[in-house]
Scaffold this active site. Structure first.
Site, PDB file in Angstrom:
ATOM      1  N   ASP A 252      -7.343  11.239  -5.198  1.00 44.36           N
ATOM      2  CA  ASP A 252      -7.163  10.559  -4.074  1.00 44.36           C
ATOM      3  C   ASP A 252      -5.704   9.673  -4.068  1.00 44.36           C
ATOM      4  O   ASP A 252      -5.153   9.873  -2.906  1.00 44.36           O
ATOM      5  CB  ASP A 252      -8.239   9.228  -3.928  1.00 44.36           C
ATOM      6  N   ASN A 253      -5.229   9.294  -5.305  1.00 44.96           N
ATOM      7  CA  ASN A 253      -4.055   8.759  -5.280  1.00 44.96           C
ATOM      8  C   ASN A 253      -2.870   9.679  -5.868  1.00 44.96           C
ATOM      9  O   ASN A 253      -2.396   9.224  -6.927  1.00 44.96           O
ATOM     10  CB  ASN A 253      -4.140   7.395  -5.967  1.00 44.96           C
TER      11      ASN A 253
ATOM     12  N   CYS B  97       0.882  -0.934  -0.062  1.00 51.81           N
ATOM     13  CA  CYS B  97       0.000  -0.062   0.034  1.00 51.81           C
ATOM     14  C   CYS B  97       0.950   1.215  -0.017  1.00 51.81           C
ATOM     15  O   CYS B  97       1.791   1.307   0.741  1.00 51.81           O
ATOM     16  CB  CYS B  97      -0.939   0.158   1.140  1.00 51.81           C
TER      17      CYS B  97
END
Length: 335
Positions: A314-315, A176
């Site tokens: 978001d990323n 992650c």
């Protein structure tokens, strides 16, 4: 990010199998590679189209490693913390450390457990990053649509993915992008939640090479606008006022057989668990976990990258001097 073993070729496997076999090149491979270096582009294409390598191959059976990693594993249960949520139908390992409260389920294994089980992480202990509730999917009714800049748009069932395409199977380590963010937040607070050091796991994944599917559907060339391949999941999420989880990669990456990008339907010799994308998800070695869309429903070939809120907002990794508030106020999100 994720990494995979070196590029390998596998024969067509007509059905699901719990036997996990990994092949690697013989020691002669380096000599062959040097001899063919001057024609590398042609060799890559020809080798992939043949479906097997001309080199002699040694077989590595990961079944024993998987059995060993699963030994002394606690049984998954219906966790009372999921009662009253959309995920109450899912069994989960009770030792997983929850990072965002009751729901959605974002968790990592204790480091002692991760180390105890060795190189292959049991699926039930693989870290989980969910943005919402888990789709309650069935194998029989699931389809993956291929559309956009392709000559032959199609919708494939899980049975077709398993029986009509060759498969690849290899270990991949997923990480992650937020792994160890707890330490980062101690230095400077971010808008992300506190991941420990357990947001990393290794499994043996099996699935269909993406390049085969795109070729079957007749993907157009860059000259005709095919520049990005977008992946879209099945979840209905709140981000951006309501959207699907989606992301994209360049067409060059998507069409490179050496990248080992697959639509995975098995993990450690078994069908995927719900939290890990059952019945099918993307595995993209060399990229952050956030690129590996779970519960994939659509693959769209486009000219521009994904418009999903989760890809666009978001990323993103911004320079250290650009904080979230500044990025949002000045539109400092680079496409």
């Amino acid at each position: 990010m994720a990494t995979s073993v070196e590029n390998r070729q596998f024969l067509h496997e007509p059905g699901l199998s719990a036997t996990v076999v990994i092949r690697s090149y013989s020691p002669n491979h380096q000599r062959v590679a040097r001899r063919e270096a001057t024609t590398r582009k042609k060799v890559v294409v020809d080798t992939y189209d043949r479906g097997t390598s001309e080199d002699e191959e040694d077989e590595f059976d990961y079944s024993d490693a998987i059995k060993k990693s699963n030994s002394e594993l606690e049984s998954s249960v219906f966790d009372t913390r999921d009662t009253g949520t959309a995920d109450q139908w899912i069994q989960r390992n009770p030792s997983m450390v929850r990072l965002t409260g009751k729901h959605p389920f974002n968790s990592e294994p204790p480091l002692t457990k991760l180390m105890q089980h060795g190189f292959i992480t049991p699926a039930a202990l693989h870290y989980v990053r969910n943005h919402g509730s888990v789709p309650n999917a069935t194998w029989e009714n699931w389809t993956v649509e291929i559309c956009g800049l392709v000559k032959r748009p199609a919708r494939f069932t899980m049975s077709q993915l398993v029986t009509e395409f060759p498969s690849r199977e290899f270990p991949v380590t997923l990480v992650c992008a937020g792994n160890r963010r707890k330490e980062q937040n101690l230095t400077k607070q971010t808008i992300g939640f506190n991941w420990g050091a357990g947001g990393v796991s290794t499994s043996v994944w099996k699935g269909v090479p993406l390049v085969h599917i795109l070729k079957r559907c007749g993907i157009y060339s860059r000259k005709k606008g095919a520049m990005k391949v977008c992946f879209e999941g099945a979840e209905d999420l709140p981000g951006g006022g309501g959207s699907k989880y989606g992301t994209s990669i360049t067409v060059e990456v998507a069409m490179d057989p050496a990248r080992d990008i697959i639509l995975a339907y098995m993990q450690n010799g078994e069908k995927l668990l719900p939290d890990h994308g059952f019945p099918v998800r993307m595995i993209i070695p060399g990229f952050i976990g956030g690129r590996m869309v779970k519960w994939v429903k659509r693959i769209i070939v486009t000219t521009s990258e994904s418009e999903s809120y989760y890809h666009y907002k978001d990323n993103r990794v911004l320079p250290s001097h650009v904080e979230a508030e500044l990025a949002n106020s000045e539109g400092n999100v680079i496409r």
